[in-house]
Design a protein around this motif. Structure first.
Motif, PDB file in Angstrom:
ATOM      1  N   ALA A 174       0.695  -1.536   0.269  1.00 24.96           N
ATOM      2  CA  ALA A 174      -0.395  -0.194   0.243  1.00 24.96           C
ATOM      3  C   ALA A 174       0.709   1.563   0.423  1.00 24.96           C
ATOM      4  N   ASP A 175       1.926   1.657   0.377  1.00 21.28           N
ATOM      5  CA  ASP A 175       2.624   1.998   1.147  1.00 21.28           C
ATOM      6  C   ASP A 175       3.455   2.926  -0.343  1.00 21.28           C
ATOM      7  N   ARG A 176       3.924   1.724  -0.998  1.00 16.76           N
ATOM      8  CA  ARG A 176       4.765   1.570  -2.598  1.00 16.76           C
ATOM      9  C   ARG A 176       3.986   1.793  -3.514  1.00 16.76           C
ATOM     10  N   ALA A 177       2.399   1.973  -3.875  1.00 15.98           N
ATOM     11  CA  ALA A 177       1.592   1.999  -4.611  1.00 15.98           C
ATOM     12  C   ALA A 177       1.186   4.228  -4.503  1.00 15.98           C
ATOM     13  N   MET A 178       1.498   4.465  -2.682  1.00 22.75           N
ATOM     14  CA  MET A 178       0.972   5.072  -2.544  1.00 22.75           C
ATOM     15  C   MET A 178       2.187   6.680  -3.931  1.00 22.75           C
ATOM     16  N   GLN A 179       2.922   5.791  -2.781  1.00 25.42           N
ATOM     17  CA  GLN A 179       4.507   6.039  -4.033  1.00 25.42           C
ATOM     18  C   GLN A 179       4.391   6.331  -5.707  1.00 25.42           C
ATOM     19  N   VAL A 180       3.854   5.618  -6.203  1.00 27.87           N
ATOM     20  CA  VAL A 180       3.705   5.108  -7.491  1.00 27.87           C
ATOM     21  C   VAL A 180       3.270   6.160  -7.637  1.00 27.87           C
ATOM     22  N   MET A 181       1.868   6.393  -7.073  1.00 28.62           N
ATOM     23  CA  MET A 181       1.115   7.558  -7.761  1.00 28.62           C
ATOM     24  C   MET A 181       1.422   8.838  -7.577  1.00 28.62           C
ATOM     25  N   GLY A 182       2.359   8.898  -6.155  1.00 29.79           N
ATOM     26  CA  GLY A 182       2.708  10.574  -5.788  1.00 29.79           C
ATOM     27  C   GLY A 182       2.185  11.133  -5.215  1.00 29.79           C
ATOM     28  N   GLY A 183       2.258  12.184  -5.744  1.00 31.69           N
ATOM     29  CA  GLY A 183       1.079  13.419  -4.948  1.00 31.69           C
ATOM     30  C   GLY A 183      -0.750  13.076  -5.243  1.00 31.69           C
ATOM     31  N   TYR A 184      -1.191  11.980  -6.426  1.00 31.90           N
ATOM     32  CA  TYR A 184      -2.794  11.683  -6.169  1.00 31.90           C
ATOM     33  C   TYR A 184      -2.259  10.676  -5.051  1.00 31.90           C
ATOM     34  N   GLY A 185      -1.619   9.974  -4.892  1.00 31.67           N
ATOM     35  CA  GLY A 185      -2.016   9.078  -3.663  1.00 31.67           C
ATOM     36  C   GLY A 185      -2.031   9.536  -2.871  1.00 31.67           C
ATOM     37  N   TYR A 186      -1.903  11.136  -2.535  1.00 30.23           N
ATOM     38  CA  TYR A 186      -2.418  11.241  -1.247  1.00 30.23           C
ATOM     39  C   TYR A 186      -4.090  12.025  -1.472  1.00 30.23           C
ATOM     40  N   ALA A 187      -4.366  11.629  -2.630  1.00 33.64           N
ATOM     41  CA  ALA A 187      -6.053  12.015  -2.695  1.00 33.64           C
ATOM     42  C   ALA A 187      -6.992  11.033  -2.138  1.00 33.64           C
ATOM     43  N   LYS A 188      -8.298  11.190  -2.039  1.00 33.35           N
ATOM     44  CA  LYS A 188      -8.991  10.198  -1.508  1.00 33.35           C
ATOM     45  C   LYS A 188      -9.437   9.103  -2.445  1.00 33.35           C
ATOM     46  N   GLU A 189      -9.483   9.948  -3.752  1.00 38.63           N
ATOM     47  CA  GLU A 189     -10.503   9.451  -5.209  1.00 38.63           C
ATOM     48  C   GLU A 189      -9.661   8.921  -5.682  1.00 38.63           C
ATOM     49  N   TYR A 190      -8.381   8.594  -5.609  1.00 39.83           N
ATOM     50  CA  TYR A 190      -7.151   7.539  -6.112  1.00 39.83           C
ATOM     51  C   TYR A 190      -7.406   6.069  -4.840  1.00 39.83           C
ATOM     52  N   PHE A 191      -8.215   6.226  -3.663  1.00 41.75           N
ATOM     53  CA  PHE A 191      -8.595   5.353  -2.846  1.00 41.75           C
ATOM     54  C   PHE A 191      -7.535   4.675  -2.383  1.00 41.75           C
ATOM     55  N   ILE A 192      -6.430   4.794  -2.711  1.00 42.78           N
ATOM     56  CA  ILE A 192      -4.730   4.138  -1.908  1.00 42.78           C
ATOM     57  C   ILE A 192      -4.187   4.637  -0.558  1.00 42.78           C
ATOM     58  N   GLU A 193      -4.979   5.526  -0.280  1.00 37.43           N
ATOM     59  CA  GLU A 193      -4.993   6.357   0.949  1.00 37.43           C
ATOM     60  C   GLU A 193      -5.767   5.779   2.369  1.00 37.43           C
ATOM     61  N   ARG A 194      -7.111   5.630   1.429  1.00 35.53           N
ATOM     62  CA  ARG A 194      -7.738   4.551   2.668  1.00 35.53           C
ATOM     63  C   ARG A 194      -7.268   3.355   3.387  1.00 35.53           C
ATOM     64  N   ILE A 195      -7.090   2.186   1.989  1.00 33.45           N
ATOM     65  CA  ILE A 195      -5.966   1.579   2.433  1.00 33.45           C
ATOM     66  C   ILE A 195      -4.497   1.181   2.923  1.00 33.45           C
ATOM     67  N   TRP A 196      -4.397   2.365   2.436  1.00 31.56           N
ATOM     68  CA  TRP A 196      -3.138   2.686   3.709  1.00 31.56           C
ATOM     69  C   TRP A 196      -2.916   2.904   4.741  1.00 31.56           C
ATOM     70  N   ARG A 197      -4.093   4.042   5.462  1.00 31.60           N
ATOM     71  CA  ARG A 197      -4.620   4.303   7.018  1.00 31.60           C
ATOM     72  C   ARG A 197      -5.242   2.457   7.416  1.00 31.60           C
ATOM     73  N   ASP A 198      -5.562   1.728   6.960  1.00 26.29           N
ATOM     74  CA  ASP A 198      -6.750   0.787   6.906  1.00 26.29           C
ATOM     75  C   ASP A 198      -5.201  -0.418   7.644  1.00 26.29           C
TER      76      ASP A 198
END
Length: 390
Positions: free
Chosen positions: A337-361
């Protein structure tokens, strides 16, 4: 032991995958933002028999086992639920269903198991205490015998799902620790009503898994009839081990699906995103290699978890396999999940790209339901034969 899916298991995976399409990433994002339990999904899982997979047919279940439960959880998490879904299966199918099926009385089985299997009854478990933490043998919640009843007093913390639970699996001492020959003696399990006025709950404001509330629970002079005791008084620790191993297997199944979901989101993004030149970033080895490694690690964890589930279904020792699978899956799912957020860059921090919820959970499951450190303690002591370190 054969890991090739039977025709029945393949049909099970296919059917739950179709159901899960109606409860994808958007659904879970909405529930997360509203801090709402997933009532619609849970009801449909019950109606279609997925909550009673490990419950015998005579009590309204499917008569299958932990192996099939892991497959259902993997599909649901991969379809968009993420690791929170594993928590839900812990609460009712495991804490309620597994515990009562293995150790409950015939009356308890007939009263509770059909309702669990149909989705008409939810459970939670109250084990952890503020001053005990991972050392469950230090719990001080005490059940004092009073003729045909027990009077229970104590405090629990991090009790998930108590707000939507119809029943609670309550772990308490019936003999104080300094009065028993073995420290594992004197612990008992009870089925209690969490809505009883003697129980008060205080929600905990937390980082993630917002679809499942967690509370501090206060118990003051709770009166419980002896018929609500599971098994033999004072022998609850051995019963609890069966429940906790099942909990680890269920958790790992959710982590495997979650890790695969995170990798899928990263791969889909990397195939389309172009930066600096007319080539998708997915062509860069710096993007590929971490995702490939996490995929391989998840595959290893999945096989170990299938072994643990198979052993569980055969009533064979499975603690080492369940703990090992959970250790690898917990670390890998979070790193994926952390790597996926890194791959997406700034978009990974946006809720609409979904990974931030997965990362938190998913971060929770490096700590719960058993921490990485406690798993390593188990492996060192029980698998390597090293002296107990704690």
């Amino acid at each position: 032991m054969n890991f090739e899916l039977t025709e029945e298991q393949q049909m099970l995976r296919d059917s739950v995958r179709k159901l899960a399409k109606n409860y994808g990433l958007e659904y879970w994002l909405d529930k997360d933002e509203k801090h709402e339990f997933v009532h619609e999904l849970w009801s449909e899982l019950g109606k279609n028999g997925y909550l009673g997979l490990a419950i015998p047919e005579e009590y309204g279940g499917a008569g299958l086992g932990m192996s099939e439960m892991t497959m259902v959880i993997e599909e649901l998490t991969l379809s968009g639920a993420g690791s929170t879904l594993a928590q839900l299966f812990m609460l009712t199918p495991v804490f309620g269903g597994v515990t009562i099926n293995l150790h409950g009385s015939e009356d308890q089985k007939r009263e509770y198991l059909p309702k669990i299997a149909s989705g008409n009854m939810n459970f939670c478990m109250a084990l952890t205490e503020p001053n005990a933490g991972s050392n469950a043998l230090e719990i001080t919640t005490f059940a004092k015998k009073d003729k045909d009843h027990y009077i229970i007093n104590g405090q629990k913390i991090w009790i998930s799902g108590v707000d939507i639970a119809d029943k609670m699996l309550l772990v308490a001492r019936t003999t104080k620790k300094d009065e028993v020959a073995k420290k594992t003696d004197g612990i008992s399990l009870f089925i209690v009503d969490p809505k009883d006025p003697a129980i008060t709950c205080q929600p905990i404001d937390k980082l993630g898994t917002h679809c499942v509330r967690s509370d501090t629970v206060f118990i003051e002079n709770l009166r419980v009839h002896k018929d609500q005791l599971i098994g033999v008084e004072g022998k609850g620790w051995s019963y609890l081990l069966d429940t906790l191993n099942a909990e680890r297997i269920v958790t790992t199944a959710g982590l495997i699906g979650t890790g695969k979901l995170a990798i899928k989101l990263a791969v889909d993004y990397a195939k389309e995103r172009k930066v600096f030149r007319d080539t998708p970033i997915g062509a860069y080895q710096g993007i590929q290699f971490p995702l490939a490694r996490h995929s391989a690690e998840l595959a290893v964890s999945q096989l170990m978890n299938y072994k643990a589930a198979w052993l569980y279904d055969q009533n064979l020792p499975n603690g080492s396999e369940a703990n090992t699978a959970k250790l690898i899956a917990g670390e890998t799912a979070f790193q994926a999940a952390d790597r996926a957020m890194q791959v997406m860059g700034g978009y990974g921090y946006a809720k609409e790209y979904f990974i931030e919820r997965i990362w938190r959970d998913v971060r929770l499951f490096k700590i719960a339901p058993v921490s990485e450190e406690m798993v390593l303690n188990f492996i060192a002591q029980h698998d390597l034969g090293l002296p107990r370190s704690y």
